[in-house]
Design a protein around this motif. Structure first.
Motif, mmCIF file in Angstrom:
data_model
loop_
_atom_site.group_PDB
_atom_site.id
_atom_site.type_symbol
_atom_site.label_atom_id
_atom_site.label_comp_id
_atom_site.label_asym_id
_atom_site.label_seq_id
_atom_site.Cartn_x
_atom_site.Cartn_y
_atom_site.Cartn_z
ATOM 1 N N ASP A 1 0.814 -1.216 0.000
ATOM 2 C CA ASP A 1 0.000 0.000 0.000
ATOM 3 C C ASP A 1 0.848 1.267 0.000
ATOM 4 O O ASP A 1 0.388 2.327 0.387
ATOM 5 C CB ASP A 1 -0.912 0.017 1.237
ATOM 6 C CG ASP A 1 -0.128 0.021 2.550
ATOM 7 O OD1 ASP A 1 1.108 -0.201 2.522
ATOM 8 O OD2 ASP A 1 -0.743 0.242 3.605
ATOM 9 N N PRO B 1 -0.412 4.518 -3.179
ATOM 10 C CA PRO B 1 -1.834 4.662 -3.531
ATOM 11 C C PRO B 1 -1.998 5.601 -4.721
ATOM 12 O O PRO B 1 -1.145 6.461 -4.950
ATOM 13 C CB PRO B 1 -2.434 5.269 -2.250
ATOM 14 C CG PRO B 1 -1.285 5.982 -1.593
ATOM 15 C CD PRO B 1 -0.080 5.135 -1.896
ATOM 16 N N PRO B 2 -3.063 5.418 -5.533
ATOM 17 C CA PRO B 2 -4.191 4.496 -5.331
ATOM 18 C C PRO B 2 -3.956 3.087 -5.861
ATOM 19 O O PRO B 2 -4.892 2.293 -5.909
ATOM 20 C CB PRO B 2 -5.308 5.195 -6.102
ATOM 21 C CG PRO B 2 -4.591 5.798 -7.275
ATOM 22 C CD PRO B 2 -3.268 6.283 -6.716
ATOM 23 N N HIS B 3 -2.736 2.760 -6.274
ATOM 24 C CA HIS B 3 -2.452 1.442 -6.829
ATOM 25 C C HIS B 3 -2.446 0.404 -5.705
ATOM 26 O O HIS B 3 -1.789 0.590 -4.689
ATOM 27 C CB HIS B 3 -1.108 1.452 -7.553
ATOM 28 C CG HIS B 3 -0.974 2.571 -8.540
ATOM 29 N ND1 HIS B 3 -1.743 2.651 -9.676
ATOM 30 C CD2 HIS B 3 -0.180 3.673 -8.542
ATOM 31 C CE1 HIS B 3 -1.427 3.744 -10.350
ATOM 32 N NE2 HIS B 3 -0.493 4.384 -9.682
ATOM 33 N N ARG B 4 -3.137 -0.699 -5.925
ATOM 34 C CA ARG B 4 -3.286 -1.716 -4.897
ATOM 35 C C ARG B 4 -2.841 -3.072 -5.409
ATOM 36 O O ARG B 4 -2.558 -3.244 -6.592
ATOM 37 C CB ARG B 4 -4.752 -1.786 -4.444
ATOM 38 C CG ARG B 4 -5.297 -0.462 -3.934
ATOM 39 C CD ARG B 4 -6.705 -0.627 -3.405
ATOM 40 N NE ARG B 4 -7.242 0.634 -2.888
ATOM 41 C CZ ARG B 4 -8.381 0.737 -2.233
ATOM 42 N NH1 ARG B 4 -9.119 -0.333 -2.019
ATOM 43 N NH2 ARG B 4 -8.798 1.914 -1.790
ATOM 44 N N ASN C 1 2.601 7.019 0.129
ATOM 45 C CA ASN C 1 2.033 6.819 1.456
ATOM 46 C C ASN C 1 3.074 7.297 2.461
ATOM 47 O O ASN C 1 4.127 6.686 2.629
ATOM 48 C CB ASN C 1 1.703 5.343 1.680
ATOM 49 C CG ASN C 1 1.022 5.078 3.007
ATOM 50 O OD1 ASN C 1 1.080 5.895 3.928
ATOM 51 N ND2 ASN C 1 0.392 3.925 3.118
ATOM 52 N N PHE D 1 -12.503 -0.255 -7.808
ATOM 53 C CA PHE D 1 -12.113 0.615 -6.703
ATOM 54 C C PHE D 1 -13.219 0.662 -5.656
ATOM 55 O O PHE D 1 -14.389 0.852 -5.982
ATOM 56 C CB PHE D 1 -11.831 2.034 -7.211
ATOM 57 C CG PHE D 1 -11.533 3.014 -6.105
ATOM 58 C CD1 PHE D 1 -10.313 3.006 -5.463
ATOM 59 C CD2 PHE D 1 -12.494 3.931 -5.703
ATOM 60 C CE1 PHE D 1 -10.029 3.899 -4.453
ATOM 61 C CE2 PHE D 1 -12.234 4.826 -4.682
ATOM 62 C CZ PHE D 1 -10.994 4.817 -4.048
ATOM 63 N N ASP E 1 -12.444 3.823 0.844
ATOM 64 C CA ASP E 1 -12.236 3.466 2.239
ATOM 65 C C ASP E 1 -13.285 4.145 3.111
ATOM 66 O O ASP E 1 -13.843 5.178 2.763
ATOM 67 C CB ASP E 1 -10.830 3.892 2.693
ATOM 68 C CG ASP E 1 -9.746 3.140 1.946
ATOM 69 O OD1 ASP E 1 -8.788 3.783 1.496
ATOM 70 O OD2 ASP E 1 -9.878 1.913 1.795
ATOM 71 N N PRO F 1 -8.565 9.526 3.121
ATOM 72 C CA PRO F 1 -7.120 9.264 3.042
ATOM 73 C C PRO F 1 -6.301 10.148 3.976
ATOM 74 O O PRO F 1 -5.352 9.692 4.597
ATOM 75 C CB PRO F 1 -6.800 9.539 1.567
ATOM 76 C CG PRO F 1 -8.091 9.293 0.859
ATOM 77 C CD PRO F 1 -9.164 9.737 1.806
ATOM 78 N N ARG G 1 -3.704 8.971 6.932
ATOM 79 C CA ARG G 1 -2.303 9.382 7.011
ATOM 80 C C ARG G 1 -2.005 10.039 8.352
ATOM 81 O O ARG G 1 -0.972 9.789 8.968
ATOM 82 C CB ARG G 1 -1.978 10.337 5.854
ATOM 83 C CG ARG G 1 -1.813 9.647 4.500
ATOM 84 C CD ARG G 1 -1.147 10.570 3.496
ATOM 85 N NE ARG G 1 -2.041 11.676 3.141
ATOM 86 C CZ ARG G 1 -2.881 11.629 2.111
ATOM 87 N NH1 ARG G 1 -2.969 10.535 1.379
ATOM 88 N NH2 ARG G 1 -3.650 12.660 1.818
#
Length: 254
Positions: A142, A145-148, A198, A226, A229, A233, A237
């Motif tokens: 993670d 982000p936004p790549h998972r 992140n 997608f 959450d 975000p 953080r």
């Protein structure tokens, strides 16, 4: 006969050049060259470099890959004869995009320069990607982000560190970590600073000598829908940063 001797004999025949003319081009006597081709003598490093430059084939491929089994036209020649990057092409002669699946991620560190390994990968074609060599790499964790997990980053091959632009994201193949996807900044001539988007993860440096390949972000493919959450975000953080600061404070008290 060694693999090297088989390779240089094969290349010489392909080029349709005599042993005498080749030896002259390499600045050695024909009798000396014949020993390399027959396998009765090993070529020193300076001769390996001359043969590599003459045929535009990397020393690594000359010594470790049976060139008789691969399509030499399917190799991409880079500037200054530095290396030949194994690639695949389609029936029309266009470059295809090899996909490094998650299960092959660990093996890529050993197989990135092996044409047979690259040839065995699945390929796709994206017509909007032009002017470059592209490859797809799996995303883990993670940190970017936004790549998972399950997504793929498609990168354009970067031939030299001089092409790296500060603040852009790149896929790196390093000797110690294998494949990583990070935001890069050049830290002088001999190292790079790798940062995650992140902020929970600290930046770190790698020496330029540890980098085997660099691929600049071109596009991405998400394999899962997608799902937003439950927390914003920024709040996540802030929560992680607060937790990290508390952990650091506890360490100082010990």
């Amino acid at each position: 006969m060694s693999l090297f001797s088989d390779n240089i004999r094969f290349l010489r025949i392909q080029k349709n050049i005599s042993q005498e003319k080749l030896a002259t081009a390499l600045l050695i006597a024909r009798a000396r060259y014949v020993k390399y081709e027959s396998g009765t003598s090993e070529a020193p490093y300076d001769i390996l470099k001359r043969i590599s430059k003459f045929y535009h084939v990397s020393i690594d491929l000359l010594l470790n890959v049976d060139l008789r089994k691969i399509d030499m036209d399917g190799l991409l020649q880079l500037e200054d004869n530095r290396i030949l990057l194994p690639i695949t092409i389609d029936a029309g002669g266009e470059n295809t995009i090899e996909i490094i699946p998650q299960k092959a991620k660990a093996g890529y560190l050993n197989g990135y320069s092996d044409p047979e390994f690259i040839e065995g990968l699945q390929q796709i074609s994206l017509p909007f990607l032009k002017n470059g060599k592209f490859r797809a790499f799996p995303v883990s964790g993670d940190s970017m982000p936004p790549h998972r997990d399950g997504s793929f980053i498609i990168g354009r091959y970067v031939e030299s560190l001089g092409e790296v632009r500060d603040g852009r994201t790149y896929i790196l193949l390093t000797k110690n970590e294998g494949i990583v996807y990070k935001r890069l900044n050049k830290n002088g001539r001999n190292s790079l600073v790798l940062s995650s988007d992140n902020s929970f993860y600290e930046p770190y440096s790698v020496r330029a000598s540890e980098v085997l390949e660099i691929w600049e972000y071109a596009c991405s493919i998400a394999t899962n829908e997608f799902e937003p959450d439950s927390l914003e975000p920024q709040s996540i953080r802030d929560m992680f940063n607060s937790l990290r600061n508390e952990i650091k404070a506890l360490k100082h008290l010990q």
